[in-house]
Scaffold this motif. Structure first.
Motif, PDB file in Angstrom:
ATOM      1  N   ASN A   1     -20.579 -32.408  26.665  1.00  0.00           N
ATOM      2  CA  ASN A   1     -19.767 -33.091  25.663  1.00  0.00           C
ATOM      3  C   ASN A   1     -19.681 -32.309  24.368  1.00  0.00           C
ATOM      4  O   ASN A   1     -18.641 -32.285  23.717  1.00  0.00           O
ATOM      5  N   ILE A   2     -20.813 -31.674  24.026  1.00  0.00           N
ATOM      6  CA  ILE A   2     -20.789 -30.879  22.798  1.00  0.00           C
ATOM      7  C   ILE A   2     -19.829 -29.702  22.949  1.00  0.00           C
ATOM      8  O   ILE A   2     -19.014 -29.418  22.067  1.00  0.00           O
ATOM      9  N   ILE A   3     -19.898 -29.045  24.106  1.00  0.00           N
ATOM     10  CA  ILE A   3     -18.984 -27.919  24.327  1.00  0.00           C
ATOM     11  C   ILE A   3     -17.539 -28.413  24.315  1.00  0.00           C
ATOM     12  O   ILE A   3     -16.659 -27.801  23.721  1.00  0.00           O
ATOM     13  N   LEU A   4     -17.325 -29.553  24.961  1.00  0.00           N
ATOM     14  CA  LEU A   4     -15.982 -30.130  25.003  1.00  0.00           C
ATOM     15  C   LEU A   4     -15.471 -30.380  23.590  1.00  0.00           C
ATOM     16  O   LEU A   4     -14.316 -30.088  23.264  1.00  0.00           O
ATOM     17  N   PHE A   5     -16.358 -30.898  22.744  1.00  0.00           N
ATOM     18  CA  PHE A   5     -15.991 -31.136  21.347  1.00  0.00           C
ATOM     19  C   PHE A   5     -15.606 -29.822  20.661  1.00  0.00           C
ATOM     20  O   PHE A   5     -14.592 -29.729  19.989  1.00  0.00           O
ATOM     21  N   CYS A   6     -16.464 -28.791  20.917  1.00  0.00           N
ATOM     22  CA  CYS A   6     -16.199 -27.492  20.289  1.00  0.00           C
ATOM     23  C   CYS A   6     -14.887 -26.901  20.770  1.00  0.00           C
ATOM     24  O   CYS A   6     -14.184 -26.214  20.030  1.00  0.00           O
ATOM     25  N   VAL A   7     -14.556 -27.136  22.041  1.00  0.00           N
ATOM     26  CA  VAL A   7     -13.335 -26.556  22.585  1.00  0.00           C
ATOM     27  C   VAL A   7     -12.110 -27.321  22.087  1.00  0.00           C
ATOM     28  O   VAL A   7     -11.102 -26.726  21.721  1.00  0.00           O
ATOM     29  N   ILE A   8     -12.215 -28.649  22.059  1.00  0.00           N
ATOM     30  CA  ILE A   8     -11.025 -29.439  21.754  1.00  0.00           C
ATOM     31  C   ILE A   8     -10.777 -29.601  20.260  1.00  0.00           C
ATOM     32  O   ILE A   8      -9.633 -29.585  19.829  1.00  0.00           O
ATOM     33  N   SER A   9     -11.849 -29.715  19.460  1.00  0.00           N
ATOM     34  CA  SER A   9     -11.608 -30.008  18.049  1.00  0.00           C
ATOM     35  C   SER A   9     -10.732 -28.967  17.346  1.00  0.00           C
ATOM     36  O   SER A   9      -9.890 -29.343  16.529  1.00  0.00           O
ATOM     37  N   PRO A  10     -10.875 -27.655  17.659  1.00  0.00           N
ATOM     38  CA  PRO A  10      -9.953 -26.722  16.997  1.00  0.00           C
ATOM     39  C   PRO A  10      -8.499 -26.985  17.397  1.00  0.00           C
ATOM     40  O   PRO A  10      -7.582 -26.726  16.626  1.00  0.00           O
ATOM     41  N   LEU A  11      -8.320 -27.523  18.607  1.00  0.00           N
ATOM     42  CA  LEU A  11      -6.975 -27.792  19.091  1.00  0.00           C
ATOM     43  C   LEU A  11      -6.284 -28.812  18.209  1.00  0.00           C
ATOM     44  O   LEU A  11      -5.066 -28.827  18.084  1.00  0.00           O
ATOM     45  N   LEU A  12      -7.092 -29.674  17.615  1.00  0.00           N
ATOM     46  CA  LEU A  12      -6.524 -30.701  16.763  1.00  0.00           C
ATOM     47  C   LEU A  12      -6.410 -30.236  15.309  1.00  0.00           C
ATOM     48  O   LEU A  12      -6.092 -31.001  14.427  1.00  0.00           O
ATOM     49  N   THR A  13      -6.716 -28.939  15.103  1.00  0.00           N
ATOM     50  CA  THR A  13      -6.611 -28.396  13.753  1.00  0.00           C
ATOM     51  C   THR A  13      -5.266 -27.698  13.612  1.00  0.00           C
ATOM     52  O   THR A  13      -4.845 -26.987  14.508  1.00  0.00           O
ATOM     53  N   SER A  14      -4.634 -27.912  12.498  1.00  0.00           N
ATOM     54  CA  SER A  14      -3.315 -27.335  12.264  1.00  0.00           C
ATOM     55  C   SER A  14      -3.266 -25.832  12.544  1.00  0.00           C
ATOM     56  O   SER A  14      -4.172 -25.086  12.167  1.00  0.00           O
ATOM     57  N   ILE A  15      -2.197 -25.399  13.223  1.00  0.00           N
ATOM     58  CA  ILE A  15      -2.010 -23.974  13.512  1.00  0.00           C
ATOM     59  C   ILE A  15      -1.960 -23.174  12.215  1.00  0.00           C
ATOM     60  O   ILE A  15      -2.528 -22.093  12.113  1.00  0.00           O
ATOM     61  N   ILE A  16      -1.294 -23.739  11.223  1.00  0.00           N
ATOM     62  CA  ILE A  16      -1.172 -23.051   9.935  1.00  0.00           C
ATOM     63  C   ILE A  16      -2.546 -22.788   9.334  1.00  0.00           C
ATOM     64  O   ILE A  16      -2.837 -21.697   8.864  1.00  0.00           O
ATOM     65  N   VAL A  17      -3.403 -23.808   9.405  1.00  0.00           N
ATOM     66  CA  VAL A  17      -4.742 -23.664   8.849  1.00  0.00           C
ATOM     67  C   VAL A  17      -5.490 -22.552   9.566  1.00  0.00           C
ATOM     68  O   VAL A  17      -6.117 -21.686   8.951  1.00  0.00           O
ATOM     69  N   ARG A  18      -5.365 -22.552  10.907  1.00  0.00           N
ATOM     70  CA  ARG A  18      -6.116 -21.542  11.646  1.00  0.00           C
ATOM     71  C   ARG A  18      -5.572 -20.143  11.434  1.00  0.00           C
ATOM     72  O   ARG A  18      -6.325 -19.179  11.378  1.00  0.00           O
ATOM     73  N   ASN A  19      -4.258 -20.022  11.312  1.00  0.00           N
ATOM     74  CA  ASN A  19      -3.687 -18.699  11.085  1.00  0.00           C
ATOM     75  C   ASN A  19      -4.022 -18.181   9.694  1.00  0.00           C
ATOM     76  O   ASN A  19      -4.323 -17.003   9.537  1.00  0.00           O
TER      77      ASN A  19
END
Lengths: 265, 289
Positions: free
Chosen positions: B97-115
């Motif tokens: 579950n922790i890994i799942l959180f780590c994998v999915i949470s960035p997905l919910l972060t704005s692309i602009i923020v990550r770029n």
């Protein structure tokens, strides 16, 4: 070996985000890592600056309307798909989740065209482009597929006997839905609400086509970014990260992250 | 039967909304794509101008650039996803579950923020270049003439930056389907293979990889499709040096109001995507013996 590789991959995933957070507390005029002095001056700036405030409010308003709307419309559709049986049901399902795989740039420009048409048409002139209500319509279309899948997943785990029991005891169709079905799929509904909220809040490309002056937060970040790499971007990004992380935690506590996995499958 | 009909009416709000906001716009786009653009005026009709333009060498090149960038992105996502998916399958549910959180949470972060985060890392004044300056690597490279006097290591504003930024965004879309296929493999198959003396390499090549193919195909299709239509990362990470089809389309619409050409390009993009989905279906069928 496997652990080392994974550790590196997770560093790759999180390092840039951590750097943004650290950078956001700079006291300098320019970005530079590590910052020479720390402070919350850029937070104060983004919270008091008119442009940032307006775009934040726009995003917040749009997402707050999109989330319940998408949850309700998507929830009804999910229930409809779950409870009915007709020819072409699979096709209807594929149609309803199509906005997920359609490049949003294509959807964005197509909606922009419709917006321009509404702007200029005789008789019923509506200001569509650059208005929040049109953003809401556009974002709702984008987020409904996610709502359908999330709620659909929780409908599948529902014990149908409970509904049957209510109906045998004399509850009407709608009474059963309101007092039995909806409380039982509450987690799915919350999941759909939060996914829709986050997706709408982060949405860029469709809004980018529609917006000229009425900017949302991602667009404001983008236009600032294209102008210069100002520390305000790091601060606003950190605030957005905090909000999404918080909502993601709520999702996790509801066991809805797994259903996001289903979306992708 | 009556309940069935009632349930079907629940589909109506979504279908009506889609008719206005999804089907109608796409039909309009299709009609526009056969229009003609002359002296800033669009006339409808049945012209193939936009489509012919797509096959001009300049634009065809951009299309293939977009295509190959998407292939690189898909490839690197695949390489990075496998270790994560394998680990997720091996650990306890809590860790999973922790890994799942780590994998999915960035997905919910704005692309602009990550770029923009990557700009801080990879840019000329970014962390990596500051470090390279500090240890003197950049001076050595400048003396050798490998990088220009004022620039640092070319980590962004090129295809590398775009691929890296996009891989970071789309990694979860690859991890999850692969994990789903991996978790469907019966562990006793691997165990027996091991008992019969298979090495780790053999185990992966002959058991894990073939059985994970449905997930691999699903993940690759998704990442490829999403990459073909991505606008924001190529603009931010490519810094005018990388041109992709979505950038051309956006420019045509926003700066030149050339709807027919932009629509024709969009239709070509959609055809490419539909073709990819079709190929992926064929592949799925061939691995599902």
């Amino acid at each position: 070996m496997l652990f080392i590789v994974n550790a590196l991959i997770f560093i790759f995933i999180f390092a840039p985000l951590v750097i943004v957070v650290i950078q956001s507390f700079t006291n300098e005029n320019h970005m530079g890592f590590p910052p020479e002095s720390y402070g919350v001056r850029w937070y104060a700036y983004v919270m008091t600056d008119d442009d940032w405030q307006n775009s934040f409010m726009n995003s917040l308003i749009v997402a707050s309307i999109v989330a319940p709307l998408s949850m309700i419309i998507g929830g009804m559709a999910a229930l409809g798909l779950d409870r009915s049986d007709f020819r072409g049901k699979q096709a209807v399902f594929s149609y309803l989740i199509a906005p997920m795989v359609l490049p949003h740039i294509v959807l964005g420009m197509a909606l922009f065209r419709i917006g321009l048409f509404l702007d200029t048409s005789e008789g019923f002139t509506l200001n569509a482009t650059d208005s929040l209500w049109f953003y809401v319509v556009a974002h709702t279309t984008i987020t409904i597929p996610y709502a359908i899948i999330t709620i659909g997943a929780s409908l599948q785990t529902l014990d149908r006997n409970l509904e049957e029991a209510a109906q045998i005891l004399g509850a009407s169709y709608f009474k059963t839905i309101f007092f039995i079905t909806i409380p039982l799929i509450k987690s799915g509904l919350i999941g759909a609400f939060i996914f829709s909220f986050i997706i709408s809040f982060d949405e860029f490309i469709v809004t980018y086509f529609l917006a000229t002056f009425n900017q949302t937060l991602p667009i404001q970040i983008y236009s600032t970014l294209m102008f210069q790499l100002e520390p305000s971007i790091a601060s606003i990004s950190t605030l957005m990260l905090a909000l999404t992380a918080l909502l993601t935690l709520v999702l996790m506590s509801r066991g809805q992250l797994v259903s996001f996995g289903k979306i992708i499958k | 039967m009556k309940a069935n009909k009632r349930s079907m009416t629940l589909l109506l709000p979504a279908l009506v909304l889609y008719l206005i906001t999804f089907t109608a716009p796409l039909v309009v786009l299709l009609v526009l794509s056969f229009g003609r653009f002359d002296k800033s005026i669009t006339t409808l009709g049945f012209h193939l101008d936009g489509y012919i333009k797509f096959f001009e060498p300049t634009y065809l090149r951009v299309f293939f650039d977009t295509f190959f960038i998407s292939v690189y992105i898909t490839f690197f996502c695949l390489i990075l996803s496998f270790p994560v998916a394998i680990l997720m399958r091996r650990v306890q549910p809590f860790m999973k579950n922790i890994i799942l959180f780590c994998v999915i949470s960035p997905l919910l972060t704005s692309i602009i923020v990550r770029n923009s985060a990557w700009m801080l890392v990879l840019g000329n004044q970014g962390i990596i270049n500051q470090f390279a300056d500090y240890i003197g690597l950049n001076d050595v490279l400048r003396d050798m003439g490998l990088i220009s006097r004022f620039a640092g290591l070319p980590l962004m504003n090129n295809v590398f930056g775009v691929v890296l930024g996009t891989v970071h965004v789309y990694l979860p879309f690859m991890v999850l389907p692969i994990y789903a296929s991996l978790s469907a493999i019966n562990p006793s198959i691997e165990e027996s293979a091991r008992n019969l003396g298979a090495s780790s390499m053999q185990l992966f090549r002959n058991i894990t990889w073939p059985l994970s193919l449905p997930g691999v195909i699903a993940g690759c299709t998704l990442v490829f499709i999403l990459s073909m239509g991505l606008y924001v990362t190529p603009v931010i990470m490519g810094g005018n040096k990388v041109v992709t089809i979505p950038m051309i389309i956006t420019g045509l619409v926003r700066d030149r109001y050339n709807w027919p050409t932009a629509s024709a390009f969009s239709v070509m993009l959609l055809i490419t995507i539909l073709f990819t989905v079709y190929v992926s279906r064929l592949l799925q069928r061939s691995v599902k013996v």
